[in-house]
Design a protein around this motif. Structure first.
Motif, mmCIF file in Angstrom:
data_model
loop_
_atom_site.group_PDB
_atom_site.id
_atom_site.type_symbol
_atom_site.label_atom_id
_atom_site.label_comp_id
_atom_site.label_asym_id
_atom_site.label_seq_id
_atom_site.Cartn_x
_atom_site.Cartn_y
_atom_site.Cartn_z
ATOM 1 N N THR A 1 0.808 -1.147 -0.006
ATOM 2 C CA THR A 1 -0.013 -0.115 0.043
ATOM 3 C C THR A 1 0.832 1.299 -0.166
ATOM 4 O O THR A 1 0.185 2.417 -0.029
ATOM 5 C CB THR A 1 -0.973 -0.079 1.215
ATOM 6 O OG1 THR A 1 -0.141 -0.164 2.300
ATOM 7 C CG2 THR A 1 -2.057 -1.147 1.017
ATOM 8 N N PRO B 1 -0.103 3.988 -3.199
ATOM 9 C CA PRO B 1 -1.521 4.509 -2.923
ATOM 10 C C PRO B 1 -1.512 5.439 -1.319
ATOM 11 O O PRO B 1 -2.290 6.121 -1.468
ATOM 12 C CB PRO B 1 -2.745 3.255 -3.048
ATOM 13 C CG PRO B 1 -1.872 2.158 -2.853
ATOM 14 C CD PRO B 1 -0.241 2.236 -3.155
ATOM 15 N N ALA C 1 -10.190 9.087 -6.559
ATOM 16 C CA ALA C 1 -10.085 8.804 -7.982
ATOM 17 C C ALA C 1 -9.985 10.087 -8.577
ATOM 18 O O ALA C 1 -10.484 11.160 -8.565
ATOM 19 C CB ALA C 1 -11.445 8.189 -8.494
ATOM 20 N N LYS D 1 -8.531 -6.056 -11.221
ATOM 21 C CA LYS D 1 -7.178 -5.893 -11.629
ATOM 22 C C LYS D 1 -7.018 -4.896 -12.624
ATOM 23 O O LYS D 1 -7.635 -4.824 -13.578
ATOM 24 C CB LYS D 1 -6.787 -7.331 -12.121
ATOM 25 C CG LYS D 1 -6.595 -8.387 -11.031
ATOM 26 C CD LYS D 1 -6.082 -9.518 -11.724
ATOM 27 C CE LYS D 1 -6.282 -10.924 -10.863
ATOM 28 N NZ LYS D 1 -5.942 -12.212 -11.400
ATOM 29 N N LEU D 2 -5.905 -4.098 -12.373
ATOM 30 C CA LEU D 2 -5.720 -3.028 -13.147
ATOM 31 C C LEU D 2 -4.177 -3.046 -13.578
ATOM 32 O O LEU D 2 -3.277 -2.495 -12.843
ATOM 33 C CB LEU D 2 -5.983 -1.723 -12.687
ATOM 34 C CG LEU D 2 -7.274 -1.389 -12.065
ATOM 35 C CD1 LEU D 2 -7.418 -0.097 -11.109
ATOM 36 C CD2 LEU D 2 -8.283 -1.473 -13.165
ATOM 37 N N VAL E 1 -1.620 -3.847 -10.558
ATOM 38 C CA VAL E 1 -2.190 -3.489 -9.456
ATOM 39 C C VAL E 1 -3.615 -3.514 -9.014
ATOM 40 O O VAL E 1 -4.540 -3.966 -10.004
ATOM 41 C CB VAL E 1 -1.913 -1.810 -9.308
ATOM 42 C CG1 VAL E 1 -0.556 -1.494 -9.604
ATOM 43 C CG2 VAL E 1 -3.130 -1.011 -10.236
ATOM 44 N N GLY F 1 -7.440 -2.030 -7.696
ATOM 45 C CA GLY F 1 -8.107 -1.039 -7.298
ATOM 46 C C GLY F 1 -9.738 -1.038 -7.325
ATOM 47 O O GLY F 1 -10.324 -2.202 -7.583
ATOM 48 N N GLN G 1 -10.782 5.030 -11.329
ATOM 49 C CA GLN G 1 -10.279 4.035 -10.486
ATOM 50 C C GLN G 1 -9.728 4.659 -9.199
ATOM 51 O O GLN G 1 -9.245 5.569 -9.180
ATOM 52 C CB GLN G 1 -9.235 3.214 -11.078
ATOM 53 C CG GLN G 1 -8.186 4.189 -11.842
ATOM 54 C CD GLN G 1 -7.187 3.470 -12.837
ATOM 55 O OE1 GLN G 1 -7.449 2.527 -13.655
ATOM 56 N NE2 GLN G 1 -5.868 3.856 -12.616
ATOM 57 N N LEU H 1 -7.082 3.541 -6.566
ATOM 58 C CA LEU H 1 -6.098 2.570 -6.329
ATOM 59 C C LEU H 1 -6.187 1.959 -4.925
ATOM 60 O O LEU H 1 -6.094 2.943 -3.786
ATOM 61 C CB LEU H 1 -4.803 2.957 -6.750
ATOM 62 C CG LEU H 1 -4.694 3.263 -8.361
ATOM 63 C CD1 LEU H 1 -3.168 3.662 -8.503
ATOM 64 C CD2 LEU H 1 -5.028 2.132 -9.078
ATOM 65 N N THR I 1 -3.551 -0.762 -4.288
ATOM 66 C CA THR I 1 -2.216 -1.486 -4.098
ATOM 67 C C THR I 1 -1.146 -0.945 -5.116
ATOM 68 O O THR I 1 -1.640 -0.052 -5.924
ATOM 69 C CB THR I 1 -2.022 -2.887 -4.337
ATOM 70 O OG1 THR I 1 -2.386 -3.159 -5.736
ATOM 71 C CG2 THR I 1 -3.352 -3.647 -3.329
ATOM 72 N N GLY I 2 0.022 -0.805 -4.759
ATOM 73 C CA GLY I 2 0.994 -0.625 -5.877
ATOM 74 C C GLY I 2 0.982 -1.948 -6.600
ATOM 75 O O GLY I 2 0.479 -2.926 -6.428
#
Length: 235
Positions: free
Chosen positions: A50, A53, A60, A100-101, A104, A106, A170, A172, A174-175
Motif C-alpha cells: 500500500t 496509494p 479517484a 485488476k488494473l 495493481v 483498485g 479507479q 487504487l 495497491t502498488g
C-alpha cells in the motif's frame, strides 16, 4: 506544490474509513492509521503493497495533479471550483468492485456511468486554465513512448494521457503486485472491502487535493458540494 481535482467519499463514509484503515493514512487529516491485522497477509506485506496509494490517498482522479499557472492563484482556484461545483448535479455511481488494473488492484464502477465520464471531462476542460504546462521531466515520467496516439495527444493538450475518451475511474488500493501474490491479494481485498461495496456511491462533492511539499503525500484540501445550496437544503 501541486493540486488535483478528485472524487473521494465524505469523511464519515464507511468506505472512507475502511480505505484509511487499509492504506494506513486518512486522506482528510493526513494522520497515520495503524495497519490492519489481516489473516493471510502479514502487517509488513500490507505496508509494502500500500506504499504507493498511501502517498496519494484514497481518491479517484478527475483532473490529474498540476502546478498552478501564472498568474493564477490558490484563492482563485478555490473560488472557481466552489462556483462551478454549484452548477453540477449530484448523482450516484454504480456499486464499486475490486478489479485488476494491470499489476495493481483498485476499485472501479461495476458498470459504466455517463454522468461520471461527463463530470471528469468537464472538469479537465473548465480548469485547464489553472494548469501550468508540463515540464520535460514531467512528460518523460508519463512514458510517452508507451502511449497510444489519442493518449499522446491528450498528454500534450490536457497535461494527462488518461482523459476524455481515455478516462477510467479507479481508486487504487495497491502498488504493483507480483504474479505469485495476485490471487492471495485479490481474495484479501474482497474480504476486507466487501462489506462496504454493496451499495451505490453518492457523488455529491468534488475534492480539491493538495500535495504537501514537493513529492509529499496528497490530502484533501477542501470539499466542494455539487448543486445549488437551495437544492441541497431540500434534499
Amino acid at each position: 506544490m501541486r493540486y488535483a481535482i478528485c472524487f473521494t467519499p465524505t469523511p464519515s463514509d464507511p468506505l472512507t474509513l475502511v480505505a484509511a484503515n487499509w492504506l494506513g493514512r486518512n486522506v482528510y487529516s493526513g494522520e497515520i492509521v495503524e495497519p490492519p491485522r489481516i489473516r493471510g497477509l502479514g502487517i509488513h506485506e500490507v505496508a509494502f503493497h500500500t506504499a504507493l496509494p498511501r502517498r496519494y490517498g484514497f481518491h479517484a482522479v478527475l483532473k490529474a495533479p498540476f502546478r498552478l499557472a501564472d498568474p493564477t492563484s490558490e484563492p482563485a482556484l478555490l473560488r472557481d471550483l466552489m462556483r462551478y461545483a454549484g452548477t453540477l448535479t449530484p448523482f450516484e455511481l454504480p456499486p464499486l468492485e475490486i478489479a485488476k488494473l494491470g499489476n495493481v488492484f483498485g476499485l472501479v464502477p461495476s458498470y459504466p456511468s455517463t454522468a461520471l465520464n461527463y463530470l471528469a471531462a468537464a472538469l479537465v476542460q473548465e480548469f485547464d486554465r489553472f494548469r501550468a504546462p508540463l515540464s520535460e521531466a514531467e512528460i518523460d515520467c508519463s512514458d510517452p513512448d508507451g502511449l497510444s496516439a489519442p493518449q499522446f495527444t491528450n498528454l500534450h493538450r490536457w497535461g494527462c494521457a488518461h482523459v476524455m475518451d481515455e478516462f477510467r475511474f479507479q481508486m487504487l488500493l495497491t502498488g504493483p503486485v507480483g504474479p505469485a501474490d495476485m490471487s492471495r491479494m485479490e481474495q484479501v481485498l474482497h474480504d476486507f472491502f466487501g462489506p462496504v461495496l454493496a451499495e451505490p456511491v453518492a457523488v455529491t462533492n468534488v475534492a480539491l487535493m493538495m500535495e504537501e511539499g514537493s513529492g509529499g503525500p496528497f490530502r484533501v484540501h477542501s470539499l466542494h458540494p455539487m448543486g445549488k445550496v437551495s437544492a441541497r437544503k431540500i434534499a
